[in-house]
Design a protein around this motif. Sequence first.
Motif, PDB file in Angstrom:
ATOM      1  N   UNK A   1     -65.245  34.083 -26.292  1.00 10.81           N
ATOM      2  CA  UNK A   1     -66.404  33.365 -25.763  1.00 10.81           C
ATOM      3  C   UNK A   1     -67.474  33.150 -26.811  1.00 10.81           C
ATOM      4  N   UNK A   2     -67.935  31.916 -26.985  1.00  8.60           N
ATOM      5  CA  UNK A   2     -69.013  31.622 -27.921  1.00  8.60           C
ATOM      6  C   UNK A   2     -68.528  31.437 -29.346  1.00  8.60           C
TER       7      UNK A   2
ATOM      8  N   UNK B   1     -63.491  36.595 -22.835  1.00  4.78           N
ATOM      9  CA  UNK B   1     -64.721  35.959 -22.347  1.00  4.78           C
ATOM     10  C   UNK B   1     -65.848  36.368 -23.299  1.00  4.78           C
ATOM     11  N   UNK B   2     -67.096  36.138 -22.931  1.00  2.00           N
ATOM     12  CA  UNK B   2     -68.217  36.624 -23.711  1.00  2.00           C
ATOM     13  C   UNK B   2     -68.591  38.031 -23.281  1.00  2.00           C
ATOM     14  N   UNK B   3     -68.837  38.928 -24.253  1.00  2.00           N
ATOM     15  CA  UNK B   3     -69.240  40.299 -23.982  1.00  2.00           C
ATOM     16  C   UNK B   3     -70.411  40.673 -24.883  1.00  2.00           C
TER      17      UNK B   3
ATOM     18  N   UNK C   1     -73.438  33.424 -22.907  1.00  3.05           N
ATOM     19  CA  UNK C   1     -73.708  34.203 -24.111  1.00  3.05           C
ATOM     20  C   UNK C   1     -72.758  33.810 -25.225  1.00  3.05           C
ATOM     21  N   UNK C   2     -72.618  34.701 -26.185  1.00  2.58           N
ATOM     22  CA  UNK C   2     -71.664  34.460 -27.269  1.00  2.58           C
ATOM     23  C   UNK C   2     -72.211  33.716 -28.459  1.00  2.58           C
ATOM     24  N   UNK C   3     -73.415  33.166 -28.351  1.00  2.88           N
ATOM     25  CA  UNK C   3     -74.023  32.526 -29.505  1.00  2.88           C
ATOM     26  C   UNK C   3     -73.743  31.048 -29.624  1.00  2.88           C
ATOM     27  N   UNK C   4     -74.423  30.441 -30.579  1.00  2.00           N
ATOM     28  CA  UNK C   4     -74.401  28.991 -30.795  1.00  2.00           C
ATOM     29  C   UNK C   4     -73.051  28.530 -31.338  1.00  2.00           C
TER      30      UNK C   4
ATOM     31  N   UNK D   1     -64.686  27.445 -25.631  1.00  2.00           N
ATOM     32  CA  UNK D   1     -65.237  28.764 -25.950  1.00  2.00           C
ATOM     33  C   UNK D   1     -66.673  28.883 -25.457  1.00  2.00           C
ATOM     34  N   UNK D   2     -67.406  27.761 -25.392  1.00  2.00           N
ATOM     35  CA  UNK D   2     -68.764  27.810 -24.852  1.00  2.00           C
ATOM     36  C   UNK D   2     -68.747  28.157 -23.365  1.00  2.00           C
TER      37      UNK D   2
END
Length: 356
Positions: free
Chosen positions: A103-104, A129-131, A22-25, A15-16
């Motif tokens: 994502x993330x 994905x990350x958005x 993006x997407x956070x920690x 997921x990273x």
Amino acid sequence: MRITAGDVPALERGVALLGSGGGGDTVTAAVLLRRLLETGVEPVVRAVGELPPASRVVPVGVVGATAAFTEKVPGGDEFASAVGAVERWTGERADAVMSIEIGGLNGLVPLVVAGELGLSYVDADLSGRGLPRLDQLAVAATGRGIAPAALAEPGGQVVVLAAGTDQEIERGARAFVATSGGWAALALAPIPAGELAACSVLGTTSAALALGRRALAAGESPARDRLAAAVDGAVLARGRVLEVARHVGPGRHGSPGFGRGSVTLADHPGGELLRLEMENEYLLALRDGLPVASTPDVLAVVDHRTGVPLPCDAIRVGLEVDVVRLAAARFWTDPQRLPVLQPRAYGIDCDPVLTC
């Protein structure tokens, strides 16, 4: 499929990568997932086709400043409050939950939500994905719409954005989290399982898990071809970061924009310069000034030695990195949906450059 403690490292890595910077920690989210698993609860991940078509699936996730989520972790009631609010508003009970974004951290937190609420987790999401924005989610891209949306913040406030355009819901959610702790739990209206194939990206959690397993198996400092095979994509560059520039991006409706920036590195061994344009995610790659890759394909930067994905806000001069490209979910390459995630959707005057 059940998620076990042994799956967490691979799922976190997958997921990273799909966060595209993006997407956070994901570290904090992985801790929350491990804590759930330590209680003996293993989230059950079910393919969309395994659910009765009338099953009601509630998309959930974290919205707002993901850095604030790390500093102020959930107290335990936020997601139950958000899901309960959207159930009361729509008059429909949730049979399962899914993620708004693979994502993330939102690739992990909804699994915790499913376990805590005793619901199945659906192997699909609304992003692939990350958005950065709610009005880019798959339900918005297909015209289904975001509203109604329920938000619950750590201090106990709960709001329902009952109606409005996707852009109005996005602005309303931003305004709420800006004045209530920086982040909130989000729950959207239930979607019948039989309709998910038309308004979501299917199989994303199982795909993220498989991606993470391959990436971890590639080991530290993998050869270029081994890394490309692991991500089932391409290595665009491998080299040292020479420059990182940051500035405020173009705003909308009189509001300031997201942080914008660029990263430049010299590719080994030829020395060609690769520049990445970034906002919350990496958006465009140019080699010696010519576009070579762009959103909606996933661009990720990983530490060359460890293979750990580097978010946009952590990239620094002097790091040795690999820049990789993963093909976009087929959902986003449809000509009717491509404009939602192409570079021009972020204010970058460039045609999309997609994997052939």
